[in-house]
Design an enzyme around this catalytic site. Structure first.
Site, PDB file in Angstrom:
ATOM      1  N   GLY A 129       0.764  -1.239   0.000  1.00  0.00           N
ATOM      2  CA  GLY A 129       0.000   0.000   0.000  1.00  0.00           C
ATOM      3  C   GLY A 129       0.793   1.285   0.000  1.00  0.00           C
ATOM      4  O   GLY A 129       0.222   2.373   0.085  1.00  0.00           O
TER       5      GLY A 129
ATOM      6  N   TRP B 250       2.351   2.870  -2.431  1.00  0.00           N
ATOM      7  CA  TRP B 250       2.014   3.768  -3.543  1.00  0.00           C
ATOM      8  C   TRP B 250       0.665   4.439  -3.309  1.00  0.00           C
ATOM      9  O   TRP B 250       0.488   5.609  -3.630  1.00  0.00           O
ATOM     10  CB  TRP B 250       2.021   2.990  -4.861  1.00  0.00           C
ATOM     11  CG  TRP B 250       3.392   2.791  -5.434  1.00  0.00           C
ATOM     12  CD1 TRP B 250       4.560   2.636  -4.745  1.00  0.00           C
ATOM     13  CD2 TRP B 250       3.743   2.739  -6.816  1.00  0.00           C
ATOM     14  NE1 TRP B 250       5.611   2.472  -5.605  1.00  0.00           N
ATOM     15  CE2 TRP B 250       5.146   2.525  -6.881  1.00  0.00           C
ATOM     16  CE3 TRP B 250       3.022   2.819  -7.998  1.00  0.00           C
ATOM     17  CZ2 TRP B 250       5.826   2.420  -8.101  1.00  0.00           C
ATOM     18  CZ3 TRP B 250       3.697   2.701  -9.216  1.00  0.00           C
ATOM     19  CH2 TRP B 250       5.086   2.513  -9.264  1.00  0.00           C
TER      20      TRP B 250
ATOM     21  N   ASP C 120      -5.612  -5.611  -5.446  1.00  0.00           N
ATOM     22  CA  ASP C 120      -4.563  -6.606  -5.305  1.00  0.00           C
ATOM     23  C   ASP C 120      -5.193  -7.975  -5.101  1.00  0.00           C
ATOM     24  O   ASP C 120      -6.344  -8.079  -4.667  1.00  0.00           O
ATOM     25  CB  ASP C 120      -3.658  -6.272  -4.117  1.00  0.00           C
ATOM     26  CG  ASP C 120      -2.315  -6.992  -4.189  1.00  0.00           C
ATOM     27  OD1 ASP C 120      -1.327  -6.346  -4.615  1.00  0.00           O
ATOM     28  OD2 ASP C 120      -2.238  -8.184  -3.840  1.00  0.00           O
TER      29      ASP C 120
ATOM     30  N   ASP D 274      -8.406  -9.834  -8.828  1.00  0.00           N
ATOM     31  CA  ASP D 274      -7.442 -10.225  -9.848  1.00  0.00           C
ATOM     32  C   ASP D 274      -7.724  -9.368 -11.073  1.00  0.00           C
ATOM     33  O   ASP D 274      -8.747  -9.546 -11.745  1.00  0.00           O
ATOM     34  CB  ASP D 274      -7.602 -11.711 -10.174  1.00  0.00           C
ATOM     35  CG  ASP D 274      -6.596 -12.194 -11.215  1.00  0.00           C
ATOM     36  OD1 ASP D 274      -5.847 -11.359 -11.763  1.00  0.00           O
ATOM     37  OD2 ASP D 274      -6.579 -13.408 -11.490  1.00  0.00           O
TER      38      ASP D 274
ATOM     39  N   ASP E 222       3.393  -1.272  -9.632  1.00  0.00           N
ATOM     40  CA  ASP E 222       4.736  -1.640  -9.190  1.00  0.00           C
ATOM     41  C   ASP E 222       4.831  -3.163  -9.085  1.00  0.00           C
ATOM     42  O   ASP E 222       5.627  -3.703  -8.337  1.00  0.00           O
ATOM     43  CB  ASP E 222       5.039  -0.986  -7.837  1.00  0.00           C
ATOM     44  CG  ASP E 222       6.501  -1.138  -7.417  1.00  0.00           C
ATOM     45  OD1 ASP E 222       7.370  -1.143  -8.305  1.00  0.00           O
ATOM     46  OD2 ASP E 222       6.765  -1.250  -6.204  1.00  0.00           O
TER      47      ASP E 222
ATOM     48  N   LYS F  17       6.316  -0.755 -13.693  1.00  0.00           N
ATOM     49  CA  LYS F  17       7.676  -1.269 -13.562  1.00  0.00           C
ATOM     50  C   LYS F  17       7.963  -2.319 -14.634  1.00  0.00           C
ATOM     51  O   LYS F  17       7.126  -3.175 -14.914  1.00  0.00           O
ATOM     52  CB  LYS F  17       7.859  -1.899 -12.178  1.00  0.00           C
ATOM     53  CG  LYS F  17       9.232  -2.537 -11.966  1.00  0.00           C
ATOM     54  CD  LYS F  17       9.543  -2.803 -10.520  1.00  0.00           C
ATOM     55  CE  LYS F  17       8.651  -3.844  -9.903  1.00  0.00           C
ATOM     56  NZ  LYS F  17       8.959  -4.042  -8.468  1.00  0.00           N
TER      57      LYS F  17
END
Length: 249
Positions: free
Chosen positions: A83, A85, A111, A127, A151, A191
């Site tokens: 958490g 971010w 998440d 998901d 990320d 990322k």
């Protein structure tokens, strides 16, 4: 020239690296990771600043350069756990309404695993690869998003090229969701790992966004191959225009 603080013996104090002994049942690699964590200045800063992990500083530094987390923005954080971010986004988009006279933003974290509550953020166990995830996200937001960020990294296999391909596939999937939920002009941040297979992703993003850049924030460890792709100026869901402006380093 200012001198450092003195201890009771009169010697100048200095930071000492914490050394971790290899304990029974702990591998050498685990010991090295723990030692690195204990000596990481970003880990120490995160504890002091109340962030859930050092990764918070990555998005802080990325946003300091590209300025997409603005008051009033609607943000989706994919793979949000633990958490950090989301915590940064809440402050910057004014999700708690603490900045008087500024628009109040929205932060939505999703998440696979359940997350502890973050004031100002709406968190969902989801998901994002499942059918209908984009519609759920737009429903929770009450419309489109201004920012989709990620990320995420696939579980490490220990094989560098395999891990590279896995994270690129994950990033491409996140980009596809972003195409469905972003409003025109929106931003996508994710990322990736340098390794040669990211060319297809870059090509797709350059068709969909006006500008695509790659950035390695100072908070990324120097020995890590991670970098972040920052795509700004989303052209719209049905657009696939000419190549975007040249990359930045």
């Amino acid at each position: 020239m200012a001198k450092g603080p003195k201890n009771s013996s009169g010697r100048g104090q200095r930071d000492l690296k914490v050394k971790v002994k290899t304990a029974r049942g702990r591998s050498l690699s685990s010991t090295r990771w723990l030692q690195r964590q204990l000596n990481d200045p970003y880990v120490k800063r995160a504890r002091a600043d109340g962030y859930r992990g050092r990764a918070a500083y990555k998005i802080l530094e990325i946003d300091d350069k590209y300025r997409f987390l603005v008051p009033g923005a609607r943000v989706v954080d994919l793979g949000a756990a633990p958490g950090g971010w989301c915590q940064v986004a809440v402050k910057r988009v004014n999700a708690l309404g603490e900045k008087s006279g500024k628009a109040k933003g929205t932060v939505l974290g999703v998440d696979l695993q359940e997350m502890d509550h973050i004031p100002g953020a709406e968190l969902h166990q989801l998901d994002f690869l499942s059918d209908g995830a984009d519609d759920l996200i737009k429903g929770w937001l009450g419309g489109g998003a201004d920012v989709v960020m990620s990320d995420m990294a696939a579980a490490s296999s220990g094989h560098k090229q395999t891990d590279h391909l896995r994270i690129i596939a994950l990033c491409e999937a996140a980009a596809e969701l972003a195409f469905d939920v972003l409003d025109e002009g929106g931003t996508f941040v994710a990322k990736v790992l340098a390794g040669g297979a990211e060319g297809t992703l870059q090509h797709i993003l350059k068709q969909r966004f006006r500008k695509v850049a790659n950035f390695k924030p100072p908070a990324s460890r120097s020995d890590s191959s991670e970098k972040f792709v920052v795509a700004t100026g989303f052209r719209g869901r049905d657009a696939a225009g000419p190549a975007s402006e040249p990359d930045e380093g």
